[in-house]
Design an enzyme around this catalytic site. Structure first.
Site, mmCIF file in Angstrom:
data_model
loop_
_atom_site.group_PDB
_atom_site.id
_atom_site.type_symbol
_atom_site.label_atom_id
_atom_site.label_comp_id
_atom_site.label_asym_id
_atom_site.label_seq_id
_atom_site.Cartn_x
_atom_site.Cartn_y
_atom_site.Cartn_z
ATOM 1 N N TYR A 108 0.868 -1.193 0.000
ATOM 2 C CA TYR A 108 0.000 0.000 0.000
ATOM 3 C C TYR A 108 0.892 1.225 0.000
ATOM 4 O O TYR A 108 1.860 1.309 0.764
ATOM 5 C CB TYR A 108 -0.885 0.002 1.251
ATOM 6 C CG TYR A 108 -1.716 1.262 1.383
ATOM 7 C CD1 TYR A 108 -2.981 1.344 0.817
ATOM 8 C CD2 TYR A 108 -1.212 2.378 2.059
ATOM 9 C CE1 TYR A 108 -3.731 2.506 0.918
ATOM 10 C CE2 TYR A 108 -1.963 3.548 2.161
ATOM 11 C CZ TYR A 108 -3.219 3.606 1.586
ATOM 12 O OH TYR A 108 -3.947 4.749 1.685
ATOM 13 N N GLU A 196 -3.382 7.471 -4.264
ATOM 14 C CA GLU A 196 -3.259 6.207 -3.532
ATOM 15 C C GLU A 196 -3.099 5.043 -4.498
ATOM 16 O O GLU A 196 -3.814 4.961 -5.496
ATOM 17 C CB GLU A 196 -4.536 6.005 -2.696
ATOM 18 C CG GLU A 196 -4.504 4.776 -1.812
ATOM 19 C CD GLU A 196 -5.878 4.506 -1.192
ATOM 20 O OE1 GLU A 196 -6.034 4.776 0.006
ATOM 21 O OE2 GLU A 196 -6.778 4.032 -1.907
#
Ligand code: ADP
Ligand code: MG
Length: 398
Positions: A108, A196
């Site tokens: 992530y 993101e």
């Protein structure tokens, strides 16, 4: 403003952030043609402004063209409901067809404007993939937050620090430095609030590739990014919020059942707090602005009434520059135009408040007035509860 994954990925390539080979399709025919270019198997990814698609059937691996056609026909034109969409889901008008990547690890990585720290922050975790929210909630130590000093920007040591936390090899580390720098360039040069990548994957061959892309742009800076502003997809947004924006009203849809029409953001927040304090829940945040006119009030009021979940309305206006009698006229004009089937409580304070309240009282309409904010909150919460009970009762007998 949010972008779709396919739009964000196009931007990624401009900043040398590696993404899988992909094509966009808006019909089953286009999907079939795209698959011919990409080859089989292929991933079909529904384009909506929400994550959680993988778990909701919005990301499908297709082994054959027949399977692809079935999936494309089912997804296009449907509404995808995921854990991150409104309950009614979001419409799917485009699909991203993507070459499958053989995943060794899912990481992530995000960059965001950290308003409290007044800087840009990097968030990274080796536990990327579909459950990052759960990871952040249950194992906060698995998420690294590294803040970028605004005076110096992103430095190579910081990239190495994040890469080390992610457990990258020396070779991957070099690629990661380029990727993170590209992401930082993208965030700052596009005036994004958040970019993101979840998951950022390490492939079986040790390469780093962004498999998903989320990009949230700062609305206030869109005027200097006309090319990005053109990517706006209103179908993904609340129709009332769009209509409000066109009228220059600040409107945000919420989950409760009390419509609020207020002038000034501070008063709007105080009103929502008071409603909550008295056991109610606001259906929206609507600020008609400090210089509300009768006309604006009429349009704002009509907007609040158009929301089916509104069981009662609270109008709370402070007349400073604006005169309360004009506000009352606006309310009456709106009621006459669109009709009103739910209880309305009005609290007016300030210039010509008494005159405004008198106009409402003599209108012959079932508008309840309130002397204070507490009185108004009490009345509207009781009115909404009464409406709710009526609706429930009617439903129960049916
Ligand atoms: P969402 O976050 O909305 O669920 P993602 O784009 O992250 O959607 O996809 C969900 C999952 O599907 C990813 O975590 C990844 O495991 C898998 N996936 C997505 N794109 C690819 C791809 N091109 N190749 C292989 N797997 C993929
Ligand atoms: Mg994802």
């Amino acid at each position: 403003m949010n972008l779709h994954e396919y739009q964000a990925k196009k931007l990624f390539t401009r900043f040398a952030i590696p993404v899988p080979e992909s094509l966009v399709a808006s019909s089953p025919d286009e999907a079939r043609a795209a698959a011919q270019t990409l080859g089989m198997p292929v991933l079909v990814k529904a384009q909506v402004h929400a994550g959680g698609r993988g778990r909701a059937g919005g990301v499908q691996r297709c082994e054959s063209v027949a399977e692809l056609e079935t999936q494309a026909s089912a997804l296009l034109g449907s509404r995808l409901v995921t854990s991150q969409t409104p309950p009614a889901g979001l419409p799917v008008s485009q699909l991203l067809l993507e070459a499958p990547v053989v995943i060794a690890r899912e990481l992530y990585l995000a960059l965001l404007v950290d308003r409290e720290a007044e800087c840009i922050a990097i968030m990274a975790s080796a536990a990327g993939g579909m459950d990052i929210e759960a990871v952040a909630a249950t194992q906060p130590e698995a998420v690294l937050v590294s803040r970028i000093e605004p005076a110096v920007g992103l430095r190579p040591w910081q990239c190495r620090q994040v890469g080390l936390f992610l457990g990258l090899t020396a070779q991957q580390q070099r690629a990661f430095e380029g990727l993170l720098s590209g992401l930082y360039q993208l965030l700052t040069s596009c005036d994004a609030r958040l970019v993101e990548i979840n998951p950022l994957v390490v492939t079986e061959d040790g390469e780093l590739i962004a498999l998903d892309a989320k990009l949230d742009l700062d609305d206030s800076a869109l005027y200097r990014h006309l090319e990005l502003a053109a990517l706006h997809d209103p179908s993904q947004e609340d129709a009332r919020e769009i209509a409000a924006r066109a009228e220059g009203l600040s409107y945000i849809s919420l989950d409760g059942d009390i419509g609020c029409m207020v002038n000034g953001a501070g008063l709007a927040m105080a009103t929502m707090d008071l409603i909550a304090l008295h056991g109610g829940a606001p259906a929206n945040f609507l600020d008609v602005g400090g210089s509300a006119t009768a006309d604006r009030v009429a349009r704002a009021f009509a907007l609040v009434l158009s929301d089916d979940k509104v069981a009662a309305v609270l109008v709370n206006i402070f007349g400073g520059i604006v005169r309360c009698d004009l506000i009352a006229e606006g309310i009456l004009a709106a009621v006459e135009e669109v009709g009103v089937e739910v209880p309305v409580v009005v609290r007016l304070e300030g210039t010509n408040a008494a005159l405004g309240l008198e106009r409402l009282a003599h209108s012959g309409l079932a508008i309840e007035t309130a002397a204070t904010l507490v009185d108004a909150a009490n009345k509207v919460v009781a009115a909404a509860a009464g409406q709710g009970a009526t609706i429930q009762h009617a439903g129960g007998e049916a």
